[in-house]
Design an enzyme around this catalytic site. Structure first.
Site, short mmCIF file in Angstrom:
data_model
loop_
_atom_site.label_atom_id
_atom_site.label_comp_id
_atom_site.label_asym_id
_atom_site.label_seq_id
_atom_site.Cartn_x
_atom_site.Cartn_y
_atom_site.Cartn_z
N GLY A 183 0.95 -1.02 -0.07
CA GLY A 183 -0.08 -0.12 -0.03
C GLY A 183 0.78 1.25 0.02
CB CYS A 184 0.21 4.64 -1.17
SG CYS A 184 -1.49 4.73 -0.77
CE1 TYR A 185 -1.58 7.76 4.21
CE2 TYR A 185 -3.38 6.29 3.99
CZ TYR A 185 -3.08 7.52 4.04
OH TYR A 185 -3.98 8.66 3.86
#
Ligand code: NAP
Length: 345
Positions: free
Chosen positions: A148-150
């Site tokens: 995921g981006c986070y």
């Protein structure tokens, strides 16, 4: 040339994949899959692709996909990839999945936060695609669970320091701010212009689904169970992510040791840039690129380290890292197709 297909090509992550793959020297895009736009020219949906991508979208058919591709990117909402990836892998395709379906080793953790897993037998084979950290496993993998981006923005600064036991992992607190494209292209009240313009708010405080993903990886790296506080925020920009991490260092660890450790760890990593001591990262400096910029500060009064990272959520946080993983899997230059220079302003 390697034949690649993108399933979910008309979503934000999928369209970003098409943008990057269209400029990749070693691949041919052979099929773009969409439900609602099947039969439509991709360039009619995204006019920036006019004269660049001359394909019509195809409906999803596994026979068509296996006939036409060597590598498949699945840029779909979670739950759908696990219903098609087993057949793709059985047909000998390499798969990079951008959803959460293949990110977890522990199926019950996935199931607590998402859905019952219908392909949990493949989780052991899937590799978590944090390119700079797991390149050796990625090289041999058939399935990549693209992070995921986070998690990308948070794990890249933390893992080298956790591995070297310079931090007290149970003291980590992180907040992150994401551009609105992080929520995808489908319509929702929370991402309407009037809901986000000139506003800045936290959401899913301490209950975002990326938290268990980060904790599973950090626990594996630290060799102990790690839980920490994470607060995501939505900011009124279309793309970009800035993450700030606060953590207490082990006794005797100073900022020079932190800086030297990150510098040594990422010495051969073309997409990781450590900011000079006086500078902090800015999402503008990585926009459209696969870079992750990392800033390092120490609050000497509290002995607390402050790490700040900036990525483009759609590139290093999704499609760029996915292409980087494909490059590693295929034995290509890691940077192939990813050498876009960020805008200076
Ligand atoms: N946006 C980001 O910054 C980001 C970052 C990291 C990871 N991701 C992950 O990447 C994946 C895609 O995210 P996104 O932001 O691109 O979402 P999105 O903009 O909503 O796009 C989703 C895509 O999936 C297709 N789709 C939706 N429902 C479907 C269904 N039931 N069956 C088949 N196709 C379906 C949609 O197009 P059609 O309806 O035309 O098929 C669309 O192409 C997600 O798993 C997300 O968590 C996104």
């Amino acid at each position: 040339m390697t034949r690649v297909g993108v399933v979910g090509a008309t979503g934000y992550a999928g369209a970003e994949l098409v943008r990057i793959l269209a400029g990749h020297p070693d691949v041919d895009i052979t099929t773009l899959i969409s439900r609602q736009y099947a039969g439509h020219r991709f360039a009619d949906i995204y006019p920036s692709m006019a004269g660049v991508v001359d394909l019509r979208c195809d409906p999803l058919s596994l026979d068509h996909l296996t006939d036409r591709t060597d590598v498949v990117f699945t840029a779909l909402p979670h739950k759908i990839p696990m219903s098609i990836v087993p057949e793709l892998v059985a047909a000998g395709k390499k798969v990079v999945d951008l959803s959460a379906d293949f990110r977890f080793k522990n199926a019950s953790t996935y199931e607590r936060y998402y859905e019952p897993h219908t392909a949990s037998n493949l989780l052991e084979k899937a590799v978590y695609g944090l390119s700079e950290i797991y390149a050796d496993e990625i090289r041999r993998a058939l399935i990549i669970g693209n992070p995921g981006c986070y998690p990308t923005s948070l794990l890249l600064p933390l893992i080298p320091l956790v591995r070297n036991k310079l931090l007290q992992p149970d003291t980590i607190i992180a907040d992150a701010k994401s551009g609105v494209s992080g929520a995808g292209r489908s319509l929702s009240l929370t991402s309407h212009y009037c809901e986000v313009e000139a506003s800045f708010k936290a959401y899913k405080v301490a209950e975002h689904r990326h938290n268990p993903e980060m904790e599973e990886i950090l626990s594996r790296e630290a060799g102990i169970s790690v839980e920490f506080t994470f607060v995501p925020h939505l900011v009124p920009m279309s793309r970009g992510m800035l993450t700030t991490i606060y953590v207490t260092v082990e006794d005797g660890v100073g900022i020079e040791q932190i800086r030297a450790t990150l510098k040594g760890f990422y010495a051969a990593s073309p997409f990781i840039r450590l900011c000079a001591a006086e500078r902090t990262p800015d999402t503008r400096d990585v926009r459209g690129s696969n870079y992750c910029d990392i800033g390092i500060r120490m609050d000497t009064r509290t002995n607390r380290l402050i790490l700040i990272s900036a990525i483009d959520n759609l590139v290093k946080g999704a499609a760029g890292q996915a292409v980087q993983n494909m490059n590693i899997m295929l034995g290509l230059d890691e940077t192939a197709g990813l050498t876009t220079v960020p805008y200076p302003v």
